[in-house]
Design an enzyme around this catalytic site. Structure first.
Site, PDB file in Angstrom:
ATOM      1  N   CYS A  95       7.227  -0.071   0.950  1.00 28.60           N
ATOM      2  CA  CYS A  95       6.777   0.264  -0.393  1.00 28.60           C
ATOM      3  C   CYS A  95       5.720   1.362  -0.324  1.00 28.60           C
ATOM      4  O   CYS A  95       4.610   1.133   0.175  1.00 28.60           O
ATOM      5  CB  CYS A  95       6.203  -0.980  -1.078  1.00 28.60           C
ATOM      6  SG  CYS A  95       5.650  -0.673  -2.773  1.00 28.60           S
ATOM      7  N   VAL A  96       6.064   2.544  -0.821  1.00 29.44           N
ATOM      8  CA  VAL A  96       5.109   3.657  -0.800  1.00 29.44           C
ATOM      9  C   VAL A  96       3.946   3.399  -1.741  1.00 29.44           C
ATOM     10  O   VAL A  96       2.847   3.930  -1.541  1.00 29.44           O
ATOM     11  CB  VAL A  96       5.803   4.985  -1.181  1.00 29.44           C
ATOM     12  CG1 VAL A  96       6.842   5.367  -0.151  1.00 29.44           C
ATOM     13  CG2 VAL A  96       6.430   4.901  -2.578  1.00 29.44           C
TER      14      VAL A  96
END
Length: 282
Positions: A126-127
């Site tokens: 998850c950026v």
């Protein structure tokens, strides 16, 4: 296990959005609709503050919690009768071995090219957290998006209610109108996206799947049907058992980010735990 943190533009953007939504909701929407000094205003402000605090706290935990590291000494015990499932490569049939990390992969572990290491029960990178979502922080991640969607929908309801009140009284200033427009453009897509995301992960939890396993399962199901066989996800042990394996046995703690899940380490229960000689393909 805590992890280090480096500056991330995406994390800064999420933090700024949380702060903006909180300030606009409490000091504009609630104040405009009820008045912060009134009993309804204070009650709504307290309720929204609780959601905001839980959002920030669970978001911080999700960022700084290590998703799960593969022990350096891990070697699959193929003679262990209590562990009949051993994931193997689709090509060659060998036990899964990570060439980049130079060690065997436990069941459900995958290598993240961004974190540059293998992650236990990896769901995705998850950026927006600058971290992988894996075995150790999946529940915290789910609790975060759960509180986030509640806060967004709550704020959106207050925005609509206060805007209708302001329009009827014709006392909306230009600066307030700008806040309403920006908040609406932010809250509507966030509510829709987070709502879909929460629903998606509820489905994955009930099936005891990760995002990676879902996409792999689609291909495995197609191959099984092509060969005249039925595909069954080996880690699906029933909806309720799947649920408590992630969120814990006490339903009162399901939305508490600090209460852990049942499964620990990298031993994951399967529907075939009592069978012998069954393999799960990677």
């Amino acid at each position: 296990m805590a992890r280090g943190f480096r500056f991330s533009f995406h994390v800064s953007l999420v933090t700024a959005a949380i702060i903006y939504i909180y300030l606009s909701t409490v000091f504009v929407f609630i104040d405009q609709w009820f008045g912060l000094g009134s009993s309804p205003g204070m009650m709504n402000a307290a309720a929204f503050t609780f959601l905001a605090v839980m959002c920030i706290y669970s978001y911080r935990l999700a960022i700084f919690t290590d998703p799960g590291r593969v022990p350096v000494s891990f070697v699959p015990d193929i003679e262990d009768s209590g562990r009949p499932i051993h994931e193997i490569k689709r090509k060659g049939g060998d036990l899964r071995f990570c060439q980049k990390c130079s060690h065997y992969k436990p069941p459900r572990a995958h290598h993240c090219r961004i974190c540059n290491r293998c992650v236990l029960r990896m769901d995705h990178h998850c950026v927006w957290m600058n971290n992988c979502v894996g075995h150790a922080n999946y529940k915290v991640f789910f609790v975060f998006i759960f509180y986030a969607v509640l806060a967004c929908i709550y704020s959106l309801v207050l925005l609509i209610g206060s805007s209708l009140t302001a329009d009827s009284e014709n006392d909306t200033e230009d600066s307030s109108r700008t806040i309403y427009v920006i908040s609406g453009l932010l809250l509507v897509p966030l509510s829709l996206a987070l709502g879909f995301f929460v629903g998606w992960h509820i489905y994955l939890i009930l099936k005891n799947k990760t995002t990676i396993e879902y996409h792999e399962g689609v291909r495995a199901m197609w191959l099984a049907e092509k060969g005249g066989q039925l595909y069954s996800h080996p880690y699906d042990i029933g909806a309720y058992e799947n649920l408590i394996s992630i969120l814990g046995p006490n339903f009162l703690c399901w939305v508490c980010p600090t209460s852990g899940h049942v499964d620990t380490g990298f031993h994951f229960r399967t529907k075939y735990d009592k069978l012998v000689g069954t393999s799960a393909v990677e």
